[in-house]
Design a protein around this motif. Structure first.
Motif: not given
Length: 828
Positions: A664-670, A572-577, A724-738
Motif C-alpha cells: 500500500s506504500k507504493v503505486s500499482a505499477e511499482f 512484455h507483461f500485463s499491466g506494465l507499460k 560498475e557494469g550496470l551502464g548507469k552511474t549513481v548520479d544517473e540512477l538517483k534522478v530516475m523514477t522509482e
C-alpha cells in the motif's frame, strides 16, 4: 577327491631358473548345490524383483558368497546379466540365497521367463542352474517400429507400450544408418532421428522412412552413400534418472529393421503447358519435393554471321511433388531476337532436402538412366561452352553421375551455355570496409577479354565519384570484390549508385561475337542502420530446438572503437507499460566478438538462442520483443547514431499477480514491476520489498540518500562501486523514477545471481546488497569484523547490536526481518 574332469586337466606351475618359491597344494572337496525358485518366493517392488532361492548344499563354507546369472529372453532377444557378491545363507545342509534383480539392468522387458544360475565363489565352482523360472510381465516396447522392406517416405506410426512400473522412466527410440549395430560402431554413429515418450507424454509419433524432420521440413537421411537399397538400424532404450545422472538401458536393438530401395526417375518431359516427372519406389503417401525450372534454349542471331548458342531460365525454381508428378507453368513467349527456340525443364534436388547451402547430386537421391537425360553440374549451368566439332567423346559421358546436380528433361543436340551477363550484386562489411561483391555469369575467358570496370556514382547516376578496385574472391573466382572504407567521404552518409559495364563490347565468346552484357546500376545508402530482423525456431532431431536470429547490418563497422553488434530480448507483461529486458539470455553469435558479435561478409548478424529453458519460454504463452542494436557505451558508430530495430514475438503478455508487504506504500505499477522482476529472478517479492523498505527508511524513494550521508542512493542504496557494469552511474540512477530504477535493481540482483548463485532466502537477497560474499553461506558467516575489516565494520557497526566486534549474516538481516514484519500491516 578330485573329479575325473579335473584330473584330466592338469595344472602346470613353472619357476624361472634361479628363482625360489614355495608351492602348496590344497585339497578341495567337491561341492554340490541344488536350488529352486517357487512363485511364492518372488516379490516385485517397483523395478526390482526380490527372490529367494532355496535348496541344499554340500561342502560350502558358512561365509560363502556367489554370483547370480540371469538369462532372459526379453522381447525375443536372449540376454544375460550378472549380479555379484551375493551372500549365501548356509545352515547345515540347507542353503538359501536372497537376491535383488533389477528389471532394467537384466532386461526383463515384455512377458517371458528368465532362467537363473548360481556360481559360488569357490574353487572349481561351475554354474548351477536353478530349477523353476522367474516369470515376468513388464510391457515396454514400441509398436510399428520394424516394418521390414518398405518404400521411401513410408509413414510409420510409432506407438509406445509403457507399463506403470516404469512411471518415472523415459522410452527412447533412435534411428541409425544401417550397419551401425553389426559393425560395432553404434557409439560413434549419430542418430538421424530420436523419438521419446514418458507416461505423461505417450502420444503416437510419426516417422517417414528415409527422412528426418527439421524446422517443419524434411531432410533426406540417406545421401551419404550411393547404394541400390538403404536400411536403418533401430535401438530402443529406457532412460532412468539415478542420483541426478541419466542411465540408458537397452530394451532391444534391431539391425536393418527398416529398408527401402532407391527411388528411380523413369521419365521427365515438357508437354503442352506442363512438365511431367515420374518416379518409382516412392511411397504413394509421400510427396517428395523436386525443384523444377523452365528454360529457354536457342540460337541468338545478331546478324547473318554472328550465331551464339544461349540458354536462360524463364521461370523461378518451383517445387513439384514427385509422387503426383505433375506441375503446370504458364509458358512465356520467346524473347525477341531468339530463333529456333526450344523449351526444356531442369530438375534439381531442393537444398532443403539435404540441409546444405549447395545442391547435391541428383544420383544421391534417385537413380536414372544416364543415357536418357542430359546432365549438368553447377559449373556447367554457368560456364559450359558448346562441344567442339570432332570431339571424340561428348562431355556428358565424361561427367560422373555424382557430379550431376541437375538433369534436363530431354536430350539436346548441343550443350547450351548461359549468356554472359552481370549477375547478383551484394554488399556487406569486412574489416570496417564496405564489401561489394559482383557475380560474373558466363565464360571466364570472355570476361577477361571484355574488361569490366566498376565505379561509384552519385544518387542520380550522373557524376562518377570514384573508381573501384576489384579482384577475384579467394573462394570463388567468379565473384569480383571491391572494398571501400566506411569513412570514405564519397560514401559515408550518402545515397550512391554502384555501376558496372564492359570496356570491350566487341569481345568474343568461344571465337564468336556475342552481345555485350547490359551495364548495371544498383543503389546503396551509406547511412549506418540495422534492418530485416528475423527470428525462427529450428527443430533438431533429438527433440530439442533453438531460435535462429538474423539482422542485416548496413554500413555498420565491426568492432570499431569498442562497438559490438548484438541482440537483446525483452518480455512484455500485463499491466506494465514498458517491457523488461531479460538479461540472462545467452546469445551464441556465428561471428563472435566480446559480449556481442560481428556481421559476416554479407553484412548479416546471426546468433542463436540455444538455452532450452529460454526456448521453451519463447515457444509458450507470452509476448516478447527482440532488439538488434549496437552495444557500445555511447550507442554511436562513426559519429552517427545507429537506431535499434525491433521484432515482436508472441501476442499475449503474461499476467503475474500477487500481494506483497508494504504494497500500500507504493503505486500499482511499482507493485506489478516488483512481481515481474521477482518472477524472473526466482525470488520472493516480500523479501525484496523488505530489503528496499529498510534501505530507503520505508520511503521507497529512488533518490533516498544513505542515512549516514554516504554516497549511496536509491531503492537498494546503489554505490559507485556497485554500479560498475550496470551502464548507469549513481548520479544517473538517483534522478530516475522509482519504476525506471527497478530495472537496475533487477540487473544488479541478476548479476549477483550469475556470480554467486541463487538467492534462496531473505538473508541472501539482503547479502546481495550488503555483502555479496555472504550469499549462499550459513547464517553464522562473518560479514565484517573490527579486526579484519575495520573500515567496513565501522560503516555498518549499527548492525552489531550485541557489540561483539563482528557482524554475522544473521545480525545484518535482523532489521530486514523487522521491516518484513512491519510491512505486513501494509500488505496489498
Amino acid at each position: 577327491m578330485a573329479t575325473e574332469a579335473q584330473v584330466a586337466a592338469p595344472l602346470e606351475v613353472r619357476l624361472e631358473p634361479g628363482a625360489e618359491g614355495v608351492i602348496r597344494l590344497v585339497a578341495v572337496a567337491p561341492i554340490t548345490l541344488n536350488l529352486s525358485l517357487s512363485p511364492a518366493d518372488i516379490r516385485q517392488e517397483g523395478r526390482l524383483y526380490k527372490v529367494t532361492l532355496r535348496g541344499t548344499q554340500k561342502n560350502l563354507p558358512a561365509d560363502a558368497t556367489c554370483r547370480v546369472l540371469v538369462t532372459a529372453k526379453s522381447l525375443g532377444e536372449p540376454r544375460q546379466s550378472e549380479i555379484g557378491a551375493v551372500p549365501m545363507k548356509i545352515n547345515g545342509g540347507s542353503c538359501t540365497v536372497d537376491v535383488e534383480i533389477d528389471t532394467f539392468a537384466s532386461g526383463l522387458f515384455g512377458e517371458a521367463d528368465a532362467q537363473l544360475s548360481v556360481v559360488p565363489d569357490f574353487p572349481f565352482a561351475t554354474p548351477h542352474a536353478v530349477s523353476g523360472p522367474l516369470k515376468f510381465n513388464n510391457p515396454l516396447d514400441v509398436t510399428g517400429a520394424s516394418p521390414g522392406k518398405v518404400l521411401l517416405g513410408k509413414l510409420l506410426k510409432l506407438k509406445p507400450v509403457l507399463s506403470r512400473k516404469f512411471e518415472k522412466a523415459r522410452l527412447k527410440l533412435s534411428v541409425f544408418h544401417g550397419g551401425a549395430i553389426e559393425s560395432g560402431k553404434l557409439s560413434d554413429s549419430l542418430a538421424w532421428s530420436i523419438f521419446e515418450w514418458t507416461m505423461e507424454e505417450d502420444d503416437t509419433q510419426e516417422w517417414r522412412v528415409g527422412c528426418a524432420e527439421s524446422g517443419g521440413e524434411y531432410l533426406l537421411t540417406y545421401l551419404e552413400k550411393h547404394q541400390d537399397e538403404y536400411s536403418f538400424d533401430l535401438l530402443l532404450e529406457v532412460v532412468q534418472e539415478t542420483e541426478g545422472q541419466e542411465v540408458c538401458y537397452l530394451v532391444w536393438d534391431r539391425p536393418k529393421a527398416v529398408s527401402f530401395p532407391k527411388p528411380k526417375l523413369t521419365s521427365f518431359e515438357v508437354s503442352s503447358g506442363s512438365v511431367l516427372a515420374k518416379m518409382e519406389n516412392v511411397d504413394p503417401g509421400f510427396r517428395l519435393p523436386l525443384e523444377l525450372t523452365l528454360w529457354q534454349y536457342g540460337l541468338h542471331e545478331l546478324d547473318s554471321v554472328v550465331r551464339t548458342l544461349l540458354m536462360n531460365p524463364i521461370s523461378r525454381p518451383a517445387l513439384a511433388e514427385a509422387s503426383s508428378s505433375e506441375y503446370f507453368w504458364e509458358l512465356l513467349m520467346p524473347t525477341l531476337g531468339m530463333s529456333q527456340v526450344q523449351l526444356f525443364a531442369l530438375l534439381r534436388i531442393p537444398k532443403t532436402l539435404s540441409g546444405t547451402d549447395t545442391y547435391v547430386p541428383v544420383s544421391a537421391v534417385m537413380d536414372y538412366d544416364a543415357s536418357r537425360f542430359l546432365t549438368f553440374d553447377d559449373d556447367q549451368l554457368w560456364l559450359e561452352p558448346p562441344p567442339k566439332k570432332g570431339s571424340k567423346q561428348p562431355k556428358q559421358k565424361k561427367t560422373p553421375k555424382d557430379l550431376a546436380t541437375a538433369i534436363a528433361s530431354q536430350e539436346l543436340k548441343d550443350t547450351p551455355s548461359r549468356a554472359p551477363h552481370f549477375g547478383s550484386v551484394s554488399t556487406g562489411v569486412r574489416d570496417n570496409q564496405l564489401l561489394v561483391s559482383i557475380k560474373l555469369v558466363g565464360d571466364g575467358g570472355y570476361w577477361k577479354a571484355a574488361e569490366p570496370v566498376f565505379s561509384l556514382y552519385d544518387e542520380a547516376g550522373q557524376t562518377e565519384l570514384m573508381k573501384l578496385t576489384v579482384k577475384p574472391a579467394e573462394r570463388n573466382p567468379r565473384y569480383l570484390e571491391a572494398l571501400i572504407p566506411l569513412e570514405e567521404p564519397n560514401l559515408l552518409g550518402k545515397k550512391v549508385r554502384i555501376r558496372g559495364q564492359v570496356t570491350k563490347p566487341g569481345a568474343n565468346l568461344w571465337d564468336e561475337l556475342v552481345a555485350a552484357p547490359p551495364a548495371f546500376s544498383v543503389s546503396y545508402e551509406g547511412v549506418p542502420r540495422l534492418s530485416e530482423l528475423t527470428a525462427r525456431f529450428v527443430d533438431l532431431t533429438d527433440a530439442t530446438s533453438y531460435m535462429l536470429v538474423r539482422c542485416q547490418a548496413r554500413h555498420v563497422p565491426n568492432g570499431k572503437k569498442g562497438s559490438t553488434l548484438g541482440f537483446r530480448l525483452y518480455e512484455h507483461f500485463s499491466g506494465l507499460k514498458e517491457p523488461v529486458l531479460l538479461s540472462r539470455v545467452p546469445f551464441r553469435y556465428d561471428v563472435a566478438l566480446g559480449a556481442g558479435g560481428q556481421c559476416d561478409s554479407q553484412g548479416r548478424l546471426v546468433a542463436r538462442i540455444t538455452d532450452q529453458e529460454v526456448v521453451r519460454k519463447l515457444r509458450g504463452h507470452g509476448k516478447f520483443e527482440l532488439e538488434a542494436c549496437v552495444l557500445d557505451k555511447e550507442n554511436k558508430v562513426l559519429s552517427t547514431e545507429v537506431h535499434s530495430t525491433f521484432k515482436t514475438l508472441g501476442e499475449s503478455p503474461r499476467k503475474i499477480e500477487g500481494t506483497m508487504v508494504w504494497g500500500s506504500k507504493v503505486s500499482a505499477e511499482f507493485r506489478k514491476k516488483v512481481l515481474v522482476i521477482c518472477d524472473l529472478l526466482k525470488i520472493q517479492p516480500d523479501d525484496l520489498m523488505a530489503c528496499m523498505a529498510f534501505e530507503t527508511g520505508e520511503t521507497f524513494s529512488a533518490s533516498k540518500q544513505n542515512n549516514a550521508g554516504g554516497q549511496a542512493y536509491g531503492l537498494i542504496q546503489f554505490t559507485p562501486s556497485g554500479t560498475e557494469g550496470l551502464g548507469k552511474t549513481v548520479d544517473e540512477l538517483k534522478v530516475m523514477t522509482e519504476i525506471a530504477q527497478l530495472d537496475y535493481v533487477y540487473k544488479y540482483m541478476d548479476r549477483c545471481i550469475k556470480a554467486k548463485g541463487p538467492l534462496k532466502t531473505r538473508s541472501d537477497i539482503y547479502m546481495a546488497i550488503l555483502c555479496p560474499d555472504a550469499v549462499g553461506k550459513p547464517e553464522t558467516y562473518t560479514c565484517y569484523s573490527a579486526a579484519s575489516s575495520p573500515r567496513a565494520y565501522e560503516k555498518n557497526k549499527g548492525l552489531d547490536l550485541a557489540k561483539k566486534g563482528y557482524i554475522t549474516k544473521a545480525d545484518a538481516t535482523v532489521p530486514v526481518d523487522k521491516a518484513y514484519t512491519a510491512g505486513q500491516l501494509s500488505r496489498l
